[in-house]
Design a protein around this motif. Structure first.
Motif, PDB file in Angstrom:
ATOM      1  N   GLY A 178       0.793   4.123  -2.689  1.00 18.19           N
ATOM      2  CA  GLY A 178       0.487   5.482  -2.240  1.00 18.19           C
ATOM      3  C   GLY A 178       1.577   6.477  -2.578  1.00 18.19           C
ATOM      4  O   GLY A 178       1.296   7.647  -2.868  1.00 18.19           O
ATOM      5  N   GLU A 179       2.825   6.032  -2.540  1.00 15.58           N
ATOM      6  CA  GLU A 179       3.936   6.933  -2.864  1.00 15.58           C
ATOM      7  C   GLU A 179       4.259   6.935  -4.354  1.00 15.58           C
ATOM      8  O   GLU A 179       5.216   7.579  -4.782  1.00 15.58           O
ATOM      9  CB  GLU A 179       5.162   6.515  -2.057  1.00 15.58           C
ATOM     10  N   ALA A 189       0.835  -1.207   0.000  1.00 18.40           N
ATOM     11  CA  ALA A 189       0.000   0.000   0.000  1.00 18.40           C
ATOM     12  C   ALA A 189       0.868   1.255   0.000  1.00 18.40           C
ATOM     13  O   ALA A 189       0.560   2.249  -0.681  1.00 18.40           O
ATOM     14  CB  ALA A 189      -0.931  -0.010   1.207  1.00 18.40           C
ATOM     15  N   GLN A 190       1.966   1.237   0.750  1.00 16.88           N
ATOM     16  CA  GLN A 190       2.863   2.387   0.761  1.00 16.88           C
ATOM     17  C   GLN A 190       3.525   2.590  -0.601  1.00 16.88           C
ATOM     18  O   GLN A 190       3.694   3.726  -1.058  1.00 16.88           O
ATOM     19  CB  GLN A 190       3.923   2.208   1.849  1.00 16.88           C
ATOM     20  N   ALA A 194      -4.209   7.073  -4.867  1.00 20.60           N
ATOM     21  CA  ALA A 194      -3.042   7.154  -3.986  1.00 20.60           C
ATOM     22  C   ALA A 194      -3.485   7.397  -2.553  1.00 20.60           C
ATOM     23  O   ALA A 194      -2.928   6.837  -1.604  1.00 20.60           O
ATOM     24  CB  ALA A 194      -2.109   8.266  -4.453  1.00 20.60           C
ATOM     25  N   SER A 195      -4.522   8.207  -2.392  1.00 20.21           N
ATOM     26  CA  SER A 195      -5.052   8.477  -1.046  1.00 20.21           C
ATOM     27  C   SER A 195      -5.669   7.224  -0.444  1.00 20.21           C
ATOM     28  O   SER A 195      -5.488   6.943   0.746  1.00 20.21           O
ATOM     29  CB  SER A 195      -6.098   9.597  -1.119  1.00 20.21           C
ATOM     30  N   LYS A 250      -2.957   5.007   0.856  1.00 13.17           N
ATOM     31  CA  LYS A 250      -2.428   5.474   2.145  1.00 13.17           C
ATOM     32  C   LYS A 250      -3.375   5.107   3.279  1.00 13.17           C
ATOM     33  O   LYS A 250      -2.940   4.803   4.395  1.00 13.17           O
ATOM     34  CB  LYS A 250      -2.186   6.979   2.089  1.00 13.17           C
ATOM     35  N   ASP A 251      -4.690   5.145   3.009  1.00 14.76           N
ATOM     36  CA  ASP A 251      -5.670   4.710   4.018  1.00 14.76           C
ATOM     37  C   ASP A 251      -5.468   3.230   4.346  1.00 14.76           C
ATOM     38  O   ASP A 251      -5.570   2.822   5.512  1.00 14.76           O
ATOM     39  CB  ASP A 251      -7.096   4.934   3.513  1.00 14.76           C
ATOM     40  N   GLN A 264      -1.248  -0.580   9.559  1.00 18.71           N
ATOM     41  CA  GLN A 264      -0.387  -0.250  10.690  1.00 18.71           C
ATOM     42  C   GLN A 264      -1.153  -0.290  11.998  1.00 18.71           C
ATOM     43  O   GLN A 264      -0.632  -0.734  13.027  1.00 18.71           O
ATOM     44  CB  GLN A 264       0.234   1.131  10.469  1.00 18.71           C
ATOM     45  N   ALA A 298      -2.664   1.516   4.060  1.00 19.41           N
ATOM     46  CA  ALA A 298      -1.421   1.390   4.837  1.00 19.41           C
ATOM     47  C   ALA A 298      -1.647   1.797   6.286  1.00 19.41           C
ATOM     48  O   ALA A 298      -1.172   1.127   7.218  1.00 19.41           O
ATOM     49  CB  ALA A 298      -0.324   2.241   4.212  1.00 19.41           C
ATOM     50  N   GLN A 299      -2.409   2.860   6.489  1.00 17.50           N
ATOM     51  CA  GLN A 299      -2.675   3.323   7.850  1.00 17.50           C
ATOM     52  C   GLN A 299      -3.492   2.297   8.620  1.00 17.50           C
ATOM     53  O   GLN A 299      -3.221   2.016   9.796  1.00 17.50           O
ATOM     54  CB  GLN A 299      -3.408   4.668   7.815  1.00 17.50           C
TER      55      GLN A 299
END
Length: 465
Positions: A267-268, A263-264, A279-280, A283-284, A290, A286-287
């Motif tokens: 996202g990057e 995901a990172q 991309a957003s 990041k969601d 985590q 990946a968050q």
């Protein structure tokens, strides 16, 4: 308006705690009404309703691709559900129209059956198999459900046995009520004979024809005898040893780590350009990964500290060095909020006895909490002190502080002091105090509303240093 703009406009809606539509943009409201919904009634788009209900149960933001039906038209959308104290907020992008026969996009009904079926099966309490006419072929209502001779229900239409309170009176029972499986997906179902209620998840069994040849219905208990069922006790410490002793924790870490890494990468945009909204979403993901990984780590630690006879190692450590290490590890997180961490000088030392990695773990937890609950632009202090035969390291912040009542509860297991959606598990401080006491020390708090908080970690002083 060009097609790109139309498809990428954000459509929003607000649902209350029962799933009723409080407010919605015209596009979503029209879809709701076309599916038999009413003004102020339960959202009549089951896939979106289920997403909001799941987001509220997990108390975290969820996003996914969703297909909803409005008459003969299939709407392909990306929906984000954000839980709140009184309900949930929906944000929808990429809303585009396509005919029911459009083969360019894949709905949940068109996805490979095994993948959908496996996803729905996870966490189910029971299962019902139906034929194409919604007649019961087999039924297993789950453990703990009273024996009601389920064989007596075989080949009976399920609406003769179960009620759907949220659907009552909304459809002609000779039309959508009995003929369209999507109406049931994500709804609450009640068994008339005993008052038990389930959340329903319906997966059609495709045969290559337009009409499914049957259905798998997965059930999750939500209410028993008019009393809300307690949440599963998976997080109860009595069950944790069995849950993680079979290396479940280590088994989960690897796939979660892959999800986060991929995901990172997306996202990057390391593999090339990507639409900003996708991309957003990455990041969601990946968050969320985590957050899940942190929960796995907390549960693993909880198993360890609650094991009878647990003792930490007794290393010769230096609290000044550990303070500087912890601050360095969280420097970027603090700078994101313009928070400065004031650390002991290089020549300040405080020798102590304790397990190096466990003390660092406690300090990282205390600093993370201080950053999370301090206002942007504030200061956090790390101070070293000695009190008799005790070495102390103090983490002080400029947050809102805690009342005496909250201070008495802050170290309780799963206690979050009414906070929701902050990413915490309510285990960090409980585990930290357990670890401190296992090293012959303690963890205390001094605070007052509006005056920040001081967490004091005490360990045996190392007189031999």
């Amino acid at each position: 308006m060009n097609n790109f703009t139309r498809q990428n406009a954000i459509v929003t809606a607000q649902l209350d705690s029962e799933g009723a539509l409080i407010d919605a943009d015209a596009r979503l409201l029209n879809a709701h009404l076309e599916n038999g919904g009413t003004h102020g009634g339960i959202l009549a788009l089951p896939a979106l309703l289920e997403l909001c209900q799941r987001a509220r149960r997990l108390d975290m933001q969820l996003s996914r691709a969703v297909t909803v039906y409005c008459g003969e038209t299939r709407q392909n959308i990306w929906a984000t559900a954000k839980p709140g104290a009184e309900g949930a907020t929906l944000e929808i992008t990429g809303w585009s129209d396509s005919d029911a026969g459009d083969e360019t996009s894949e709905s949940s009904a068109d996805a490979p059956e095994g993948r959908v079926d496996d996803t729905r099966r996870i966490g189910a309490d029971g299962r019902i198999r139906l034929d194409a006419q919604f007649k019961i072929l087999s039924m297993a209502l789950g453990p703990g459900i009273p024996d009601m001779a389920p064989n007596n229900y075989i080949l009976r239409t399920w609406t003769d046995i179960f009620d759907f309170p949220q659907l009552s009176g909304r459809f002609d029972e000779t039309a959508l009520w009995k003929q369209d499986w999507r109406i049931y997906d994500g709804q609450v179902m009640a068994l008339r004979e005993c008052g038990i209620k389930w959340l329903v998840s319906v997966v059609p069994e495709k045969s290559g024809a337009d009409q499914p040849e049957g259905y798998n219905v997965y059930l999750r208990v939500v209410e028993t005898e008019n009393t809300i069922a307690p949440k599963p006790e998976l997080l109860d410490s009595d069950h944790l040893e069995k849950l993680f002793s079979g290396q479940l924790g280590s088994t989960l870490r690897q796939p979660i780590g892959r999800i986060i890494a991929n995901a990172q990468t997306i996202g990057e945009m390391l593999q090339g350009p990507l639409r900003s909204d996708y991309a957003s979403y990455a990041k969601d993901i990946a968050q969320a990964g985590q957050h899940l990984l942190a929960l796995v780590e907390d549960l693993s630690d909880l198993e360890v500290v609650e094991r009878e006879g647990f003792r930490a190692a007794e290393d010769e450590i230096e609290l000044g060095d550990l303070a500087r290490r912890a601050a360095g590890l969280l420097a970027v997180k603090a700078s994101d909020h313009n928070i400065r961490i004031d650390i002991p000088c290089e020549d300040e030392t405080m020798p102590a006895l304790g397990e190096f990695r466990r003390v660092l773990q406690i300090l990282l937890n205390l600093l993370t909490n201080a950053i999370r609950y301090s206002p942007d632009g504030s200061m956090i202090w790390l101070r070293l002190e000695r009190a008799g035969d005790r070495a102390q390291i103090i983490v002080a912040d400029q947050g809102s502080g805690l009342s005496p009542e909250d201070q008495a509860r802050v170290f309780d297991k799963f206690e979050r002091l009414g906070r929701s959606g902050d990413g915490g598990s309510g285990l960090g401080l409980y585990i930290s105090r357990k670890l401190a006491r296992a090293m012959g020390g303690d963890l205390q708090i001094e605070s007052a509303p509006g005056l920040g908080a001081r967490f004091i970690l005490e360990l045996p002083y190392n007189f031999e240093d």
